[in-house]
Design a protein around this motif. Structure first.
Motif, short mmCIF file in Angstrom:
data_model
loop_
_atom_site.label_atom_id
_atom_site.label_comp_id
_atom_site.label_asym_id
_atom_site.label_seq_id
_atom_site.Cartn_x
_atom_site.Cartn_y
_atom_site.Cartn_z
N ASP A 113 0.81 -1.22 0.00
CA ASP A 113 0.00 0.00 0.00
C ASP A 113 0.84 1.27 0.00
O ASP A 113 0.51 2.24 0.67
CB ASP A 113 -0.94 0.00 1.21
CG ASP A 113 -0.19 -0.19 2.53
OD1 ASP A 113 1.05 -0.22 2.51
OD2 ASP A 113 -0.86 -0.29 3.58
N GLY B 196 -9.87 4.38 -8.11
CA GLY B 196 -9.47 3.18 -8.85
C GLY B 196 -7.99 2.88 -8.73
O GLY B 196 -7.51 1.88 -9.25
N VAL C 89 -6.48 2.25 -5.88
CA VAL C 89 -6.32 1.25 -4.82
C VAL C 89 -7.58 0.39 -4.77
O VAL C 89 -8.62 0.75 -5.32
CB VAL C 89 -6.08 1.91 -3.43
CG1 VAL C 89 -4.85 2.80 -3.46
CG2 VAL C 89 -7.31 2.70 -2.98
N LEU C 90 -7.46 -0.75 -4.08
CA LEU C 90 -8.58 -1.69 -3.96
C LEU C 90 -8.70 -2.15 -2.51
O LEU C 90 -7.71 -2.13 -1.77
CB LEU C 90 -8.33 -2.93 -4.83
CG LEU C 90 -8.04 -2.73 -6.31
CD1 LEU C 90 -7.42 -3.99 -6.89
CD2 LEU C 90 -9.30 -2.38 -7.05
N ASP D 263 -8.61 -4.98 0.05
CA ASP D 263 -7.99 -6.30 0.08
C ASP D 263 -8.93 -7.26 0.80
O ASP D 263 -8.97 -7.31 2.03
CB ASP D 263 -6.63 -6.21 0.81
CG ASP D 263 -5.83 -7.50 0.66
OD1 ASP D 263 -6.43 -8.53 0.30
OD2 ASP D 263 -4.62 -7.48 0.93
N ASP E 197 -2.63 -1.34 -3.08
CA ASP E 197 -2.46 -0.61 -4.34
C ASP E 197 -2.86 -1.50 -5.50
O ASP E 197 -2.61 -2.71 -5.49
CB ASP E 197 -0.99 -0.20 -4.52
CG ASP E 197 -0.54 0.82 -3.50
OD1 ASP E 197 -1.41 1.41 -2.82
OD2 ASP E 197 0.68 1.04 -3.37
N ARG E 198 -3.49 -0.91 -6.51
CA ARG E 198 -3.86 -1.67 -7.70
C ARG E 198 -2.61 -2.05 -8.51
O ARG E 198 -2.51 -3.13 -9.06
CB ARG E 198 -4.81 -0.86 -8.57
CG ARG E 198 -5.25 -1.59 -9.84
CD ARG E 198 -6.14 -0.74 -10.72
NE ARG E 198 -7.45 -0.51 -10.15
CZ ARG E 198 -8.50 -1.31 -10.33
NH1 ARG E 198 -8.40 -2.40 -11.05
NH2 ARG E 198 -9.66 -1.01 -9.79
#
Length: 200
Positions: A154, A174, A176-177, A179, A187-188
Motif C-alpha cells: 500500500d 481506482g 487502490v482496492l 484487500d 495498491d492496484r
C-alpha cells in the motif's frame, strides 16, 4: 450566435481567403494541400473542402479548427460576438460531483508524480534498465511522465493519505482496492512501469 459570426470573417482568422465570384477560396486547414480547394460561401454561411470533404457552418468549423466540442465552440463564438450566454443552473449534487472530479484528477496527477519520482530512485533501476534496453530516450520518459509502481502492499495509498486525500476518495479513484483476503487497502499497481494518460 451563428448570425453574429460571419463565417468569412471567422475563417479568415485561420486561413487567408481570396474571393472568386460569390465564394472565397483558401488552403484547407484540415489537410495538406498546395492548390486551394477550401471554399467558403458568404451567402450560405457554409464551408466545403473539395479535397478532403470537410464541411459545415461556423460552429462546426471552430469545433474542427480548435479541436473542441459544440458547447466550447459556441462559447468561443459568443465571446467573439460579445454575446452573454445564460449561466447554467448548478444543483448542489452537480457541485459535489464536480468537486469530486477535480479531487480525483488532482489525485491521479499526484499518483503520476509519485510513480515518476520512484523511477528515479534505486527502486526503479530494473525498470530503467528495461527502458534503456528498449531504447526509450530519457527525454521521452520525462515528456510522457513514465514512472514505476514499486512493490509493497500500500505504498501509493499511504502516500496519498499523507497528501491529505480521504480514504473514500482514494478508493473511488481506482488507484487502490479493498484487500478482501487480508483486509485493509492495497495498491492496484505494483512492480510495473506506469504510462500515465493525460487527456483533455
Amino acid at each position: 450566435i451563428r448570425l453574429q459570426n460571419d463565417i468569412v470573417d471567422v475563417i479568415s482568422g485561420y486561413v487567408p481567403l481570396k474571393q472568386k465570384g460569390g465564394s472565397y477560396f483558401g488552403l484547407c486547414p484540415f489537410h495538406n494541400e498546395n492548390t486551394p480547394s477550401f471554399s467558403v460561401s458568404a451567402d450560405k454561411q457554409l464551408y466545403y473542402c473539395f479535397g478532403c470533404g470537410a464541411s459545415g457552418n461556423v460552429i462546426s468549423f471552430v469545433m474542427q479548427a480548435e479541436n473542441c466540442d459544440f458547447a466550447e465552440a459556441v462559447e468561443k463564438l459568443a465571446q467573439r460576438a460579445h454575446i452573454k450566454l445564460p449561466e447554467p443552473e448548478v444543483s448542489e449534487e452537480m457541485k459535489q460531483e464536480e468537486s469530486l472530479k477535480t479531487r480525483l484528477r488532482d489525485m491521479h496527477s499526484a499518483a503520476g508524480r509519485f510513480y515518476y519520482d520512484i523511477l528515479q530512485t534505486d527502486e526503479g533501476v530494473k525498470a530503467k534498465d528495461y527502458l534503456d534496453k528498449r531504447k526509450i530516450d530519457p527525454a521521452i520518459r520525462r515528456k510522457f511522465g513514465l514512472g514505476y509502481a514499486p512493490g509493497g502492499k500500500d505504498r501509493l495509498y499511504k502516500y496519498l493519505l499523507s497528501k491529505g486525500y480521504k480514504k473514500n476518495d482514494i478508493l473511488r479513484s481506482g488507484l487502490v482496492l479493498e484487500d478482501k483476503n487480508n483486509g485493509g487497502i492495497k495498491d492496484r499497481f505494483y512492480n510495473r512501469l506506469m504510462f500515465p494518460i493525460f487527456d483533455l
